[in-house]
Motif scaffolding. Sequence first.
Motif, PDB file in Angstrom:
ATOM      1  N   ASN A   1       0.837  -1.192   0.000  1.00  0.00           N
ATOM      2  CA  ASN A   1       0.000   0.000   0.000  1.00  0.00           C
ATOM      3  C   ASN A   1       0.871   1.241   0.000  1.00  0.00           C
ATOM      4  OD1 ASN A   1       0.855  -0.595   2.595  1.00  0.00           O
ATOM      5  ND2 ASN A   1      -0.935   0.279   3.587  1.00  0.00           N
ATOM      6  N   SER A   2       0.295   2.356  -0.371  1.00  0.00           N
ATOM      7  CA  SER A   2       1.063   3.588  -0.548  1.00  0.00           C
ATOM      8  C   SER A   2       0.814   4.531   0.623  1.00  0.00           C
ATOM      9  CB  SER A   2       0.681   4.259  -1.863  1.00  0.00           C
ATOM     10  OG  SER A   2       0.930   3.391  -2.954  1.00  0.00           O
ATOM     11  N   PHE A   3       1.775   4.614   1.521  1.00  0.00           N
ATOM     12  CA  PHE A   3       1.674   5.545   2.638  1.00  0.00           C
ATOM     13  C   PHE A   3       3.074   5.963   3.055  1.00  0.00           C
ATOM     14  CE2 PHE A   3       2.448   1.606   4.814  1.00  0.00           C
ATOM     15  CZ  PHE A   3       3.141   1.945   5.963  1.00  0.00           C
ATOM     16  N   ALA A   6       6.721   9.160   9.147  1.00  0.00           N
ATOM     17  CA  ALA A   6       7.802  10.092   9.464  1.00  0.00           C
ATOM     18  C   ALA A   6       7.967  10.198  10.971  1.00  0.00           C
ATOM     19  CB  ALA A   6       7.510  11.466   8.870  1.00  0.00           C
ATOM     20  N   LEU A   7       9.224  10.224  11.417  1.00  0.00           N
ATOM     21  CA  LEU A   7       9.564  10.314  12.835  1.00  0.00           C
ATOM     22  C   LEU A   7      10.008  11.742  13.157  1.00  0.00           C
ATOM     23  CD1 LEU A   7      10.145   8.757  15.550  1.00  0.00           C
ATOM     24  CD2 LEU A   7      12.469   8.406  14.661  1.00  0.00           C
ATOM     25  N   THR A   8       9.440  12.328  14.202  1.00  0.00           N
ATOM     26  CA  THR A   8       9.819  13.684  14.613  1.00  0.00           C
ATOM     27  C   THR A   8      10.884  13.645  15.700  1.00  0.00           C
ATOM     28  OG1 THR A   8       8.120  13.825  16.325  1.00  0.00           O
ATOM     29  CG2 THR A   8       7.476  14.483  14.096  1.00  0.00           C
ATOM     30  N   ASN A   9      11.437  14.804  16.005  1.00  0.00           N
ATOM     31  CA  ASN A   9      12.496  14.885  17.010  1.00  0.00           C
ATOM     32  C   ASN A   9      12.032  14.467  18.406  1.00  0.00           C
ATOM     33  OD1 ASN A   9      14.463  15.774  15.236  1.00  0.00           O
ATOM     34  ND2 ASN A   9      14.013  17.944  15.561  1.00  0.00           N
ATOM     35  N   ASP A  10      10.742  14.609  18.683  1.00  0.00           N
ATOM     36  CA  ASP A  10      10.239  14.238  20.008  1.00  0.00           C
ATOM     37  C   ASP A  10       9.809  12.778  20.098  1.00  0.00           C
ATOM     38  OD1 ASP A  10       7.826  14.137  18.672  1.00  0.00           O
ATOM     39  OD2 ASP A  10       6.869  15.747  19.814  1.00  0.00           O
ATOM     40  N   GLY A  11      10.039  12.000  19.031  1.00  0.00           N
ATOM     41  CA  GLY A  11       9.711  10.585  19.044  1.00  0.00           C
ATOM     42  C   GLY A  11       8.333  10.238  18.539  1.00  0.00           C
ATOM     43  N   SER A  12       7.551  11.251  18.159  1.00  0.00           N
ATOM     44  CA  SER A  12       6.216  10.991  17.603  1.00  0.00           C
ATOM     45  C   SER A  12       6.340  10.499  16.163  1.00  0.00           C
ATOM     46  CB  SER A  12       5.368  12.263  17.627  1.00  0.00           C
ATOM     47  OG  SER A  12       5.223  12.751  18.948  1.00  0.00           O
ATOM     48  N   VAL A  13       5.350   9.718  15.732  1.00  0.00           N
ATOM     49  CA  VAL A  13       5.302   9.257  14.349  1.00  0.00           C
ATOM     50  C   VAL A  13       4.037   9.797  13.693  1.00  0.00           C
ATOM     51  CG1 VAL A  13       5.130   7.253  12.812  1.00  0.00           C
ATOM     52  CG2 VAL A  13       6.627   7.167  14.818  1.00  0.00           C
ATOM     53  N   TYR A  14       4.220  10.353  12.503  1.00  0.00           N
ATOM     54  CA  TYR A  14       3.098  10.828  11.697  1.00  0.00           C
ATOM     55  C   TYR A  14       3.042  10.011  10.411  1.00  0.00           C
ATOM     56  CZ  TYR A  14       2.507  14.928  14.686  1.00  0.00           C
ATOM     57  OH  TYR A  14       2.268  15.764  15.744  1.00  0.00           O
ATOM     58  N   THR A  15       1.831   9.683   9.986  1.00  0.00           N
ATOM     59  CA  THR A  15       1.643   8.910   8.767  1.00  0.00           C
ATOM     60  C   THR A  15       0.579   9.560   7.905  1.00  0.00           C
ATOM     61  OG1 THR A  15       0.028   7.502   9.882  1.00  0.00           O
ATOM     62  CG2 THR A  15       2.302   6.710   9.836  1.00  0.00           C
ATOM     63  N   TRP A  16       0.632   9.266   6.608  1.00  0.00           N
ATOM     64  CA  TRP A  16      -0.401   9.742   5.695  1.00  0.00           C
ATOM     65  C   TRP A  16      -0.394   8.893   4.430  1.00  0.00           C
ATOM     66  CZ3 TRP A  16       4.049  12.242   7.018  1.00  0.00           C
ATOM     67  CH2 TRP A  16       4.963  12.587   6.021  1.00  0.00           C
ATOM     68  N   TYR A  21      -5.987  -1.427   6.140  1.00  0.00           N
ATOM     69  CA  TYR A  21      -5.508  -2.334   7.193  1.00  0.00           C
ATOM     70  C   TYR A  21      -5.037  -1.596   8.452  1.00  0.00           C
ATOM     71  CZ  TYR A  21      -5.312  -5.481   3.139  1.00  0.00           C
ATOM     72  OH  TYR A  21      -5.612  -6.193   2.008  1.00  0.00           O
ATOM     73  N   GLY A  22      -5.115  -0.265   8.467  1.00  0.00           N
ATOM     74  CA  GLY A  22      -4.714   0.469   9.660  1.00  0.00           C
ATOM     75  C   GLY A  22      -3.345   1.102   9.582  1.00  0.00           C
ATOM     76  N   ALA A  23      -2.872   1.376   8.368  1.00  0.00           N
ATOM     77  CA  ALA A  23      -1.514   1.904   8.182  1.00  0.00           C
ATOM     78  C   ALA A  23      -1.281   3.238   8.863  1.00  0.00           C
ATOM     79  CB  ALA A  23      -1.213   2.043   6.686  1.00  0.00           C
ATOM     80  N   ILE A  24      -2.330   4.044   9.045  1.00  0.00           N
ATOM     81  CA  ILE A  24      -2.164   5.366   9.622  1.00  0.00           C
ATOM     82  C   ILE A  24      -1.904   5.283  11.126  1.00  0.00           C
ATOM     83  CG2 ILE A  24      -3.234   7.655   9.867  1.00  0.00           C
ATOM     84  CD1 ILE A  24      -2.473   6.801   6.998  1.00  0.00           C
ATOM     85  N   GLY A  25      -2.356   4.198  11.757  1.00  0.00           N
ATOM     86  CA  GLY A  25      -2.073   3.994  13.176  1.00  0.00           C
ATOM     87  C   GLY A  25      -2.894   4.834  14.120  1.00  0.00           C
ATOM     88  N   ASN A  26      -4.094   5.249  13.677  1.00  0.00           N
ATOM     89  CA  ASN A  26      -4.949   6.081  14.538  1.00  0.00           C
ATOM     90  C   ASN A  26      -6.303   5.430  14.799  1.00  0.00           C
ATOM     91  OD1 ASN A  26      -6.018   6.358  11.978  1.00  0.00           O
ATOM     92  ND2 ASN A  26      -6.610   8.500  12.269  1.00  0.00           N
ATOM     93  N   ASN A  27      -6.319   4.107  14.778  1.00  0.00           N
ATOM     94  CA  ASN A  27      -7.509   3.308  15.103  1.00  0.00           C
ATOM     95  C   ASN A  27      -8.603   3.358  14.043  1.00  0.00           C
ATOM     96  OD1 ASN A  27      -6.916   1.832  17.360  1.00  0.00           O
ATOM     97  ND2 ASN A  27      -7.689   3.337  18.822  1.00  0.00           N
ATOM     98  N   ASP A  28      -8.262   3.721  12.812  1.00  0.00           N
ATOM     99  CA  ASP A  28      -9.236   3.559  11.738  1.00  0.00           C
ATOM    100  C   ASP A  28      -8.513   3.101  10.479  1.00  0.00           C
ATOM    101  OD1 ASP A  28      -8.298   5.739  10.140  1.00  0.00           O
ATOM    102  OD2 ASP A  28      -9.536   7.151  11.260  1.00  0.00           O
ATOM    103  N   ILE A  29      -9.251   2.894   9.399  1.00  0.00           N
ATOM    104  CA  ILE A  29      -8.657   2.418   8.149  1.00  0.00           C
ATOM    105  C   ILE A  29      -8.936   3.406   7.014  1.00  0.00           C
ATOM    106  CG2 ILE A  29      -8.665  -0.014   8.802  1.00  0.00           C
ATOM    107  CD1 ILE A  29     -11.261  -0.353   7.208  1.00  0.00           C
ATOM    108  N   GLN A  30      -9.069   4.673   7.370  1.00  0.00           N
ATOM    109  CA  GLN A  30      -9.344   5.703   6.373  1.00  0.00           C
ATOM    110  C   GLN A  30      -8.041   6.259   5.793  1.00  0.00           C
ATOM    111  OE1 GLN A  30     -12.610   6.270   5.583  1.00  0.00           O
ATOM    112  NE2 GLN A  30     -12.922   4.612   7.058  1.00  0.00           N
ATOM    113  N   ASN A  31      -8.112   6.646   4.510  1.00  0.00           N
ATOM    114  CA  ASN A  31      -6.973   7.313   3.887  1.00  0.00           C
ATOM    115  C   ASN A  31      -6.809   8.713   4.478  1.00  0.00           C
ATOM    116  OD1 ASN A  31      -6.802   5.060   2.265  1.00  0.00           O
ATOM    117  ND2 ASN A  31      -7.805   6.022   0.523  1.00  0.00           N
ATOM    118  N   LYS A  32      -5.584   9.199   4.527  1.00  0.00           N
ATOM    119  CA  LYS A  32      -5.311  10.536   5.048  1.00  0.00           C
ATOM    120  C   LYS A  32      -4.428  11.288   4.051  1.00  0.00           C
ATOM    121  CE  LYS A  32      -7.346   9.623   9.006  1.00  0.00           C
ATOM    122  NZ  LYS A  32      -8.642  10.248   9.384  1.00  0.00           N
TER     123      LYS A  32
END
Length: 266
Positions: A1-3, A6-16, A21-32
Amino acid sequence: NSFTAALTNDGSVYTWGDGTYGAIGNNDIQNKSTPTLVIGNHSFISISVGSFFTRGLKKDGSTWAWEYNAHGRLGDGTTSNRSSPISTIGQHSFIHICAHGTSSLALKNNGTVWAWGRNTYGALGDGTTTNRSSPVSIIGNHSFITLSGCVDSGLALKEDGSAWAWGDNTTGQLGDGTRIHKSSPISILGNYKFYKINGYYWHVIGLLGKPANKITTTKIASNRIGNACIKINSSFNSSANKVFLRYIDKSGNNPCDIYLLGEKRG
Protein backbone atom coordinates in the motif's frame (compact mmCIF):
# COMPACT_ATOMS: atom_id res chain seq x y z
CA ASN A 1 0.00 0.00 0.00
CA SER A 2 1.06 3.59 -0.55
CA PHE A 3 1.67 5.55 2.64
CA THR A 4 4.42 7.53 4.33
CA ALA A 5 5.66 7.36 7.92
CA ALA A 6 7.80 10.09 9.46
CA LEU A 7 9.56 10.31 12.83
CA THR A 8 9.82 13.68 14.61
CA ASN A 9 12.50 14.89 17.01
CA ASP A 10 10.24 14.24 20.01
CA GLY A 11 9.71 10.58 19.04
CA SER A 12 6.22 10.99 17.60
CA VAL A 13 5.30 9.26 14.35
CA TYR A 14 3.10 10.83 11.70
CA THR A 15 1.64 8.91 8.77
CA TRP A 16 -0.40 9.74 5.69
CA GLY A 17 -1.66 8.10 2.52
CA ASP A 18 -3.41 4.75 2.13
CA GLY A 19 -4.98 3.72 5.43
CA THR A 20 -5.92 0.20 4.36
CA TYR A 21 -5.51 -2.33 7.19
CA GLY A 22 -4.71 0.47 9.66
CA ALA A 23 -1.51 1.90 8.18
CA ILE A 24 -2.16 5.37 9.62
CA GLY A 25 -2.07 3.99 13.18
CA ASN A 26 -4.95 6.08 14.54
CA ASN A 27 -7.51 3.31 15.10
CA ASP A 28 -9.24 3.56 11.74
CA ILE A 29 -8.66 2.42 8.15
CA GLN A 30 -9.34 5.70 6.37
CA ASN A 31 -6.97 7.31 3.89
CA LYS A 32 -5.31 10.54 5.05
CA SER A 33 -4.05 13.32 2.79
CA THR A 34 -2.18 15.14 5.56
CA PRO A 35 0.20 13.90 8.28
CA THR A 36 -1.73 12.24 11.10
CA LEU A 37 -0.32 11.45 14.54
CA VAL A 38 -0.03 7.77 15.42
CA ILE A 39 -2.02 7.38 18.61
CA GLY A 40 -0.86 6.12 22.00
CA ASN A 41 1.54 8.81 23.23
CA HIS A 42 4.51 6.79 22.00
CA SER A 43 8.09 7.99 21.81
CA PHE A 44 10.23 6.11 19.28
CA ILE A 45 13.92 6.44 18.51
CA SER A 46 13.69 4.86 15.05
CA ILE A 47 11.12 3.47 12.65
CA SER A 48 11.23 1.05 9.73
CA VAL A 49 8.58 0.31 7.12
CA GLY A 50 7.95 -3.11 5.57
CA SER A 51 5.27 -4.41 3.26
CA PHE A 52 1.93 -3.19 4.67
CA PHE A 53 3.26 -2.46 8.16
CA THR A 54 5.35 -0.01 10.20
CA ARG A 55 7.67 -0.88 13.08
CA GLY A 56 9.06 1.43 15.75
CA LEU A 57 11.82 1.02 18.31
CA LYS A 58 11.74 2.68 21.74
CA LYS A 59 14.61 3.73 23.97
CA ASP A 60 13.83 0.87 26.36
CA GLY A 61 14.49 -1.64 23.57
CA SER A 62 10.85 -2.58 23.00
CA THR A 63 9.54 -2.69 19.45
CA TRP A 64 6.00 -1.86 18.34
CA ALA A 65 4.15 -2.31 15.06
CA TRP A 66 0.80 -1.76 13.37
CA GLU A 67 -1.25 -2.48 10.24
CA TYR A 68 -1.38 -5.76 8.28
CA ASN A 69 -0.52 -8.86 10.32
CA ALA A 70 -0.58 -11.74 7.83
CA HIS A 71 2.06 -14.37 8.72
CA GLY A 72 2.45 -12.74 12.15
CA ARG A 73 4.69 -9.93 10.92
CA LEU A 74 3.67 -7.61 13.79
CA GLY A 75 5.10 -10.07 16.32
CA ASP A 76 2.25 -9.93 18.84
CA GLY A 77 1.54 -13.66 18.79
CA THR A 78 -1.48 -13.30 16.47
CA THR A 79 -2.30 -12.71 12.82
CA SER A 80 -4.90 -10.01 13.56
CA ASN A 81 -4.50 -6.64 11.86
CA ARG A 82 -3.83 -3.67 14.15
CA SER A 83 -4.77 -0.06 13.45
CA SER A 84 -2.65 1.27 16.33
CA PRO A 85 0.76 0.24 17.71
CA ILE A 86 1.02 -3.11 19.47
CA SER A 87 4.09 -4.31 21.35
CA THR A 88 6.02 -7.32 20.08
CA ILE A 89 5.70 -10.06 22.68
CA GLY A 90 8.53 -11.35 24.84
CA GLN A 91 10.90 -9.62 27.25
CA HIS A 92 13.22 -8.48 24.49
CA SER A 93 15.47 -5.45 24.36
CA PHE A 94 16.65 -4.53 20.87
CA ILE A 95 19.07 -1.87 19.62
CA HIS A 96 18.23 -1.95 15.90
CA ILE A 97 15.20 -2.99 13.85
CA CYS A 98 14.65 -3.72 10.18
CA ALA A 99 11.18 -4.21 8.72
CA HIS A 100 11.66 -5.75 5.30
CA GLY A 101 9.14 -7.36 3.00
CA THR A 102 6.70 -9.35 5.13
CA SER A 103 8.93 -10.01 8.13
CA SER A 104 11.04 -8.18 10.70
CA LEU A 105 14.61 -8.48 11.94
CA ALA A 106 15.92 -7.06 15.21
CA LEU A 107 19.41 -6.88 16.68
CA LYS A 108 20.27 -7.19 20.36
CA ASN A 109 23.23 -5.67 22.15
CA ASN A 110 24.83 -9.12 22.45
CA GLY A 111 24.96 -9.44 18.66
CA THR A 112 22.13 -11.93 18.26
CA VAL A 113 19.50 -11.40 15.56
CA TRP A 114 15.83 -12.24 16.04
CA ALA A 115 13.17 -12.53 13.37
CA TRP A 116 9.43 -13.04 12.89
CA GLY A 117 6.77 -12.93 10.19
CA ARG A 118 6.64 -14.78 6.88
CA ASN A 119 9.27 -17.50 6.61
CA THR A 120 9.02 -18.34 2.93
CA TYR A 121 12.41 -19.51 1.64
CA GLY A 122 13.78 -19.48 5.21
CA ALA A 123 13.69 -15.68 5.54
CA LEU A 124 13.71 -15.86 9.36
CA GLY A 125 16.98 -17.80 9.49
CA ASP A 126 15.76 -20.26 12.11
CA GLY A 127 16.38 -23.39 10.02
CA THR A 128 12.72 -23.78 9.03
CA THR A 129 10.16 -22.31 6.64
CA THR A 130 7.50 -21.96 9.35
CA ASN A 131 5.89 -18.54 9.78
CA ARG A 132 6.40 -17.00 13.23
CA SER A 133 4.13 -14.53 15.03
CA SER A 134 6.69 -13.85 17.77
CA PRO A 135 10.49 -13.40 17.72
CA VAL A 136 12.75 -16.41 17.19
CA SER A 137 16.52 -16.37 17.29
CA ILE A 138 18.47 -16.91 14.11
CA ILE A 139 20.40 -20.16 14.46
CA GLY A 140 24.16 -20.38 14.79
CA ASN A 141 26.56 -18.88 17.29
CA HIS A 142 26.76 -15.56 15.47
CA SER A 143 27.53 -12.07 16.73
CA PHE A 144 26.49 -9.31 14.34
CA ILE A 145 26.89 -5.54 14.48
CA THR A 146 24.23 -4.41 12.01
CA LEU A 147 21.56 -5.86 9.74
CA SER A 148 19.45 -5.25 6.66
CA GLY A 149 17.14 -7.25 4.42
CA CYS A 150 15.67 -7.85 0.98
CA VAL A 151 12.06 -8.87 0.29
CA ASP A 152 12.42 -12.43 1.64
CA SER A 153 16.07 -12.43 2.68
CA GLY A 154 17.99 -11.33 5.75
CA LEU A 155 21.46 -9.76 5.85
CA ALA A 156 23.88 -9.09 8.68
CA LEU A 157 27.42 -7.82 9.09
CA LYS A 158 30.03 -8.98 11.59
CA GLU A 159 32.74 -6.94 13.24
CA ASP A 160 35.40 -8.63 11.07
CA GLY A 161 33.67 -7.25 7.97
CA SER A 162 32.18 -10.54 6.82
CA ALA A 163 28.63 -10.41 5.46
CA TRP A 164 26.09 -13.15 6.05
CA ALA A 165 22.74 -13.80 4.41
CA TRP A 166 19.78 -16.18 4.46
CA GLY A 167 16.38 -16.70 2.85
CA ASP A 168 15.37 -16.20 -0.79
CA ASN A 169 18.25 -16.72 -3.24
CA THR A 170 16.31 -16.66 -6.51
CA THR A 171 18.54 -14.02 -8.11
CA GLY A 172 21.74 -14.88 -6.25
CA GLN A 173 21.14 -12.15 -3.67
CA LEU A 174 22.70 -14.25 -0.89
CA GLY A 175 26.06 -13.97 -2.65
CA ASP A 176 27.14 -17.58 -2.04
CA GLY A 177 27.60 -18.47 -5.72
CA THR A 178 24.31 -20.40 -5.93
CA ARG A 179 20.61 -19.74 -6.32
CA ILE A 180 19.59 -22.15 -3.60
CA HIS A 181 17.47 -20.75 -0.76
CA LYS A 182 19.01 -20.91 2.71
CA SER A 183 17.10 -21.14 6.01
CA SER A 184 20.11 -20.24 8.15
CA PRO A 185 22.95 -17.71 7.75
CA ILE A 186 25.69 -18.40 5.22
CA SER A 187 28.76 -16.30 4.53
CA ILE A 188 28.93 -14.28 1.31
CA LEU A 189 31.72 -15.58 -0.93
CA GLY A 190 35.07 -13.80 -1.18
CA ASN A 191 37.47 -12.40 1.37
CA TYR A 192 35.67 -9.07 1.49
CA LYS A 193 35.79 -6.75 4.47
CA PHE A 194 32.55 -4.85 4.21
CA TYR A 195 31.95 -1.58 5.95
CA LYS A 196 28.22 -1.43 5.25
CA ILE A 197 25.57 -3.57 3.59
CA ASN A 198 22.11 -2.69 2.35
CA GLY A 199 19.43 -4.96 0.94
CA TYR A 200 16.89 -3.87 -1.63
CA TYR A 201 14.19 -5.87 -3.43
CA TRP A 202 16.31 -8.65 -4.95
CA HIS A 203 19.89 -7.46 -4.59
CA VAL A 204 22.46 -6.42 -2.02
CA ILE A 205 25.00 -3.59 -1.97
CA GLY A 206 28.13 -3.88 0.15
CA LEU A 207 30.59 -1.04 0.77
CA LEU A 208 34.31 -1.77 1.03
CA GLY A 209 36.92 0.50 2.57
CA LYS A 210 36.61 3.40 4.96
CA PRO A 211 35.43 6.91 4.12
CA ALA A 212 37.96 9.66 4.77
CA ASN A 213 36.19 10.94 7.87
CA LYS A 214 36.72 7.61 9.67
CA ILE A 215 33.04 6.85 10.20
CA THR A 216 32.73 3.46 11.86
CA THR A 217 29.90 0.98 11.90
CA THR A 218 28.25 0.68 15.30
CA LYS A 219 25.63 -1.61 16.70
CA ILE A 220 23.03 1.11 16.38
CA ALA A 221 23.87 1.59 12.69
CA SER A 222 24.39 5.34 13.12
CA ASN A 223 26.81 5.78 10.21
CA ARG A 224 25.91 8.16 7.37
CA ILE A 225 27.67 6.87 4.27
CA GLY A 226 25.95 9.36 1.97
CA ASN A 227 27.79 12.24 3.62
CA ALA A 228 31.17 10.71 2.89
CA CYS A 229 31.03 9.16 -0.57
CA ILE A 230 29.85 10.21 -4.00
CA LYS A 231 29.30 7.97 -7.01
CA ILE A 232 31.79 8.51 -9.84
CA ASN A 233 30.83 5.76 -12.27
CA SER A 234 28.88 2.56 -12.74
CA SER A 235 28.92 -0.31 -15.23
CA PHE A 236 26.88 -3.39 -16.01
CA ASN A 237 28.59 -6.74 -16.57
CA SER A 238 26.23 -8.48 -18.97
CA SER A 239 27.94 -11.87 -18.72
CA ALA A 240 27.68 -11.92 -14.93
CA ASN A 241 24.42 -9.96 -14.94
CA LYS A 242 25.71 -7.78 -12.11
CA VAL A 243 26.12 -4.05 -11.62
CA PHE A 244 29.41 -2.60 -10.39
CA LEU A 245 29.34 0.85 -8.81
CA ARG A 246 32.41 2.82 -7.76
CA TYR A 247 32.31 5.55 -5.15
CA ILE A 248 34.99 7.95 -3.92
CA ASP A 249 35.06 10.14 -0.85
CA LYS A 250 34.45 13.85 -1.28
CA SER A 251 38.11 14.72 -0.76
CA GLY A 252 38.91 12.92 -4.00
CA ASN A 253 40.89 10.17 -2.30
CA ASN A 254 40.26 6.77 -0.70
CA PRO A 255 37.94 5.07 -3.18
CA CYS A 256 35.03 3.13 -1.74
CA ASP A 257 34.10 0.14 -3.89
CA ILE A 258 30.48 -1.00 -3.92
CA TYR A 259 29.47 -4.41 -5.24
CA LEU A 260 25.92 -5.19 -6.23
CA LEU A 261 25.03 -8.86 -5.75
CA GLY A 262 22.12 -10.28 -7.72
CA GLU A 263 20.50 -9.56 -11.03
CA LYS A 264 19.98 -6.20 -12.64
CA ARG A 265 16.25 -5.54 -12.87
CA GLY A 266 15.05 -2.66 -14.99
